[in-house]
Write a protein that holds these residues in place. Structure first.
Motif, mmCIF file in Angstrom:
data_model
loop_
_atom_site.group_PDB
_atom_site.id
_atom_site.type_symbol
_atom_site.label_atom_id
_atom_site.label_comp_id
_atom_site.label_asym_id
_atom_site.label_seq_id
_atom_site.Cartn_x
_atom_site.Cartn_y
_atom_site.Cartn_z
ATOM 1 N N ALA A 16 0.834 -1.194 0.000
ATOM 2 C CA ALA A 16 0.000 0.000 0.000
ATOM 3 C C ALA A 16 0.873 1.249 0.000
ATOM 4 N N LEU A 17 0.236 2.382 -0.226
ATOM 5 C CA LEU A 17 0.900 3.671 -0.095
ATOM 6 C C LEU A 17 0.254 4.429 1.063
ATOM 7 N N GLY A 18 1.078 4.999 1.932
ATOM 8 C CA GLY A 18 0.591 5.894 2.960
ATOM 9 C C GLY A 18 0.700 7.314 2.444
ATOM 10 N N VAL A 19 -0.423 7.976 2.262
ATOM 11 C CA VAL A 19 -0.425 9.292 1.629
ATOM 12 C C VAL A 19 -1.461 10.177 2.304
ATOM 13 N N HIS A 20 -1.185 11.450 2.347
ATOM 14 C CA HIS A 20 -2.141 12.410 2.882
ATOM 15 C C HIS A 20 -3.309 12.552 1.916
ATOM 16 N N ARG A 21 -4.528 12.548 2.462
ATOM 17 C CA ARG A 21 -5.710 12.702 1.605
ATOM 18 C C ARG A 21 -5.615 13.981 0.777
ATOM 19 N N GLY A 22 -5.046 15.021 1.371
ATOM 20 C CA GLY A 22 -4.897 16.268 0.640
ATOM 21 C C GLY A 22 -3.957 16.158 -0.541
ATOM 22 N N ALA A 23 -2.926 15.322 -0.423
ATOM 23 C CA ALA A 23 -1.995 15.126 -1.532
ATOM 24 C C ALA A 23 -2.692 14.438 -2.702
ATOM 25 N N LEU A 24 -3.518 13.436 -2.393
ATOM 26 C CA LEU A 24 -4.278 12.768 -3.447
ATOM 27 C C LEU A 24 -5.257 13.737 -4.089
ATOM 28 N N PHE A 25 -5.916 14.543 -3.278
ATOM 29 C CA PHE A 25 -6.846 15.535 -3.820
ATOM 30 C C PHE A 25 -6.125 16.486 -4.766
ATOM 31 N N THR A 26 -4.953 16.961 -4.362
ATOM 32 C CA THR A 26 -4.223 17.910 -5.191
ATOM 33 C C THR A 26 -3.869 17.315 -6.543
ATOM 34 N N VAL A 27 -3.387 16.071 -6.549
ATOM 35 C CA VAL A 27 -3.023 15.411 -7.804
ATOM 36 C C VAL A 27 -4.234 15.299 -8.728
ATOM 37 N N LEU A 28 -5.362 14.833 -8.181
ATOM 38 C CA LEU A 28 -6.556 14.647 -8.997
ATOM 39 C C LEU A 28 -7.198 15.979 -9.393
ATOM 40 N N HIS A 29 -7.224 16.929 -8.468
ATOM 41 C CA HIS A 29 -7.810 18.237 -8.768
ATOM 42 C C HIS A 29 -7.026 18.941 -9.862
ATOM 43 N N ASP A 30 -5.703 18.862 -9.784
ATOM 44 C CA ASP A 30 -4.881 19.465 -10.839
ATOM 45 C C ASP A 30 -5.163 18.818 -12.191
ATOM 46 N N ALA A 31 -5.388 17.503 -12.187
ATOM 47 C CA ALA A 31 -5.688 16.805 -13.439
ATOM 48 C C ALA A 31 -7.025 17.258 -14.008
ATOM 49 N N VAL A 32 -8.003 17.507 -13.137
ATOM 50 C CA VAL A 32 -9.304 18.013 -13.587
ATOM 51 C C VAL A 32 -9.148 19.403 -14.203
ATOM 52 N N LEU A 33 -8.415 20.275 -13.529
ATOM 53 C CA LEU A 33 -8.227 21.635 -14.039
ATOM 54 C C LEU A 33 -7.455 21.632 -15.352
ATOM 55 N N ALA A 34 -6.465 20.737 -15.463
ATOM 56 C CA ALA A 34 -5.676 20.668 -16.689
ATOM 57 C C ALA A 34 -6.525 20.271 -17.889
ATOM 58 N N ARG A 35 -7.611 19.549 -17.648
ATOM 59 C CA ARG A 35 -8.504 19.130 -18.732
ATOM 60 C C ARG A 35 -9.573 20.161 -19.041
ATOM 61 N N GLY A 36 -9.602 21.230 -18.287
ATOM 62 C CA GLY A 36 -10.585 22.281 -18.542
ATOM 63 C C GLY A 36 -12.008 21.892 -18.216
#
Length: 392
Positions: free
Chosen positions: A95-115
């Motif tokens: 598994a990966l131990g990751v901050h929920r906020g870090a996952l949000f940032t990665v996915l949110h940036d991907a959403v914004l990049a797609r317009g």
């Protein structure tokens, strides 16, 4: 298709990326006016990692995560109940131990990049079928109509409520107090540490990205306000016998935040009205206790499965039916496993601790049990002998 997604969490952002890439006209509606990368640590299992890998986002997330390769469970008296490594199952991905906020940032940036069209500060109250499609309702009136509306709005989903598909929706009697602390020496190493006192006391320590660690303290929901009111010194004194090698981290806790959990089951995660439809993804369809750490991975799997069904079935009704069938056995396994585990780890049924503490060390040494446990943790089981794989 015109697709409305309600909720900007893990399931919603992932689905928005997948459906936009497939050429759909996607609108995401989020009640928060300023979504921020907040939350505790996530134990992201192999199933969820695979979805992010197919989206091309896994390596970015790995850079801010830490591998979790072992699970250690012990009692406050020092008795070791479980010491289990992912290497017990050949080929298993830790598994990966990751901050929920870090996952949000990665996915949110991907959403914004797609317009993607993202509308913030819009609390959705439900959906209903109309002549023009599935109409999204808000406190301020109807937002608009879509060919498909997907509820990714969490355990208290208003989309689920308006679909009238709920079979079970019960709050758990126990929740947690959590905190993310600085851990520059990464003393939590690569292990999820859990220490138990009977069935009602529990401290969890999870590596959470680079230089940070999450701490979770079990608490009855009815006692949450009282524990918080007693203050941090009283909490530290109560938690100290369970901290083991992580005692120094208790002094770094500056704030405790409450988390509550629900047991949600739906008769079906979809609804079809003529040429239009609605669907549920993630906790809106199957909220459960985080005992197995699979909630995020299941939401990611839902998003992938729904996007695949929409991409391979030309008729919406057929696609939604395929999605519901594809997810049924996978979700059923984890819902039942979680429901069976919850009383053993978080309940007032104190006598259950005696057989648990006596049998756990023996069971993990029985041939075949350790690989089964690790396989369940990896997030892809549909039974002790069968697995679910990402379609496509």
């Amino acid at each position: 298709m015109r697709i409305g997604i309600v909720g900007l969490g893990t399931g919603g952002t992932t689905l928005a990326c997948l459906l936009t890439d497939a050429g759909h006209d996607v609108t995401v509606v989020e009640q928060a006016t300023d979504p921020r990368p907040v939350g505790a640590g996530i134990w992201l299992q192999a199933m969820g990692q695979e979805v992010l890998g197919r989206l091309g986002l896994l390596e970015q997330l790995r850079a801010v995560s830490r591998p979790v390769e072992r699970v250690t469970i012990m009692t406050a008296s020092g008795r070791r109940l479980v010491d289990l490594g992912y290497d017990a199952l050949p080929g298993a991905v830790p598994a990966l131990g990751v901050h929920r906020g870090a996952l949000f940032t990665v996915l949110h940036d991907a959403v914004l990049a797609r317009g993607v069209d993202v509308r913030l500060g819009v609390p959705v109250t439900g959906v209903r079928p109309t002549a023009s499609g599935m109409t999204v309702e808000t406190d301020g009136g109807d937002l608009g109509s879509f060919d498909l509306v997907v509820g990714c709005d969490g355990a208290r989903s208003r989309v689920r409520w308006s679909m009238r598909v709920t079979a079970r929706d019960q709050p758990y009697g126990y929740g947690a107090l959590w905190s993310v602390v600085d851990d520059p020496d990464e003393t939590a190493t690569d292990t999820l540490f859990q220490c138990l006192g009977g069935t009602s006391a529990y401290l969890g320590v999870l590596p959470t990205g680079r230089g940070r660690t999450s701490m979770f303290w079990s608490v009855r929901t009815r006692d949450t306000a009282r524990v918080l009111a007693a203050g941090l010194p009283a909490w530290r004194a109560a938690a100290a016998p369970y901290a083991g090698p992580h005692a120094a981290l208790l002094d770094r806790v500056t704030e405790l935040l409450p988390a509550t959990y629900r047991d949600v089951v739906v008769r079906t995660p979809v609804r079809v009205e003529g040429r239009y439809g609605a669907a549920l993804v993630g906790d809106s369809a199957h909220a459960m206790s985080p005992q197995l750490g699979t909630g995020t991975s299941l939401a990611l799997a839902d998003a992938w499965s729904l996007a695949h069904a929409l991409g391979t079935r030309p008729a919406l009704a057929d696609a939604l039916g395929a999605y519901a069938r594809d997810r049924a056995a996978h979700l059923r396994w984890y819902q039942w496993a979680t429901r069976l585990m919850m009383p053993v780890f978080q309940s007032d049924l104190a006598p259950l601790a005696w057989p648990r503490d006596g049998l756990a060390p023996l069971l993990t040494r029985v041939p075949g049990v350790a690989p089964l446990l690790v396989g369940t943790l990896c997030g892809d089981r549909t039974s002790p002998w069968t697995t679910w794989t990402l379609p496509g």
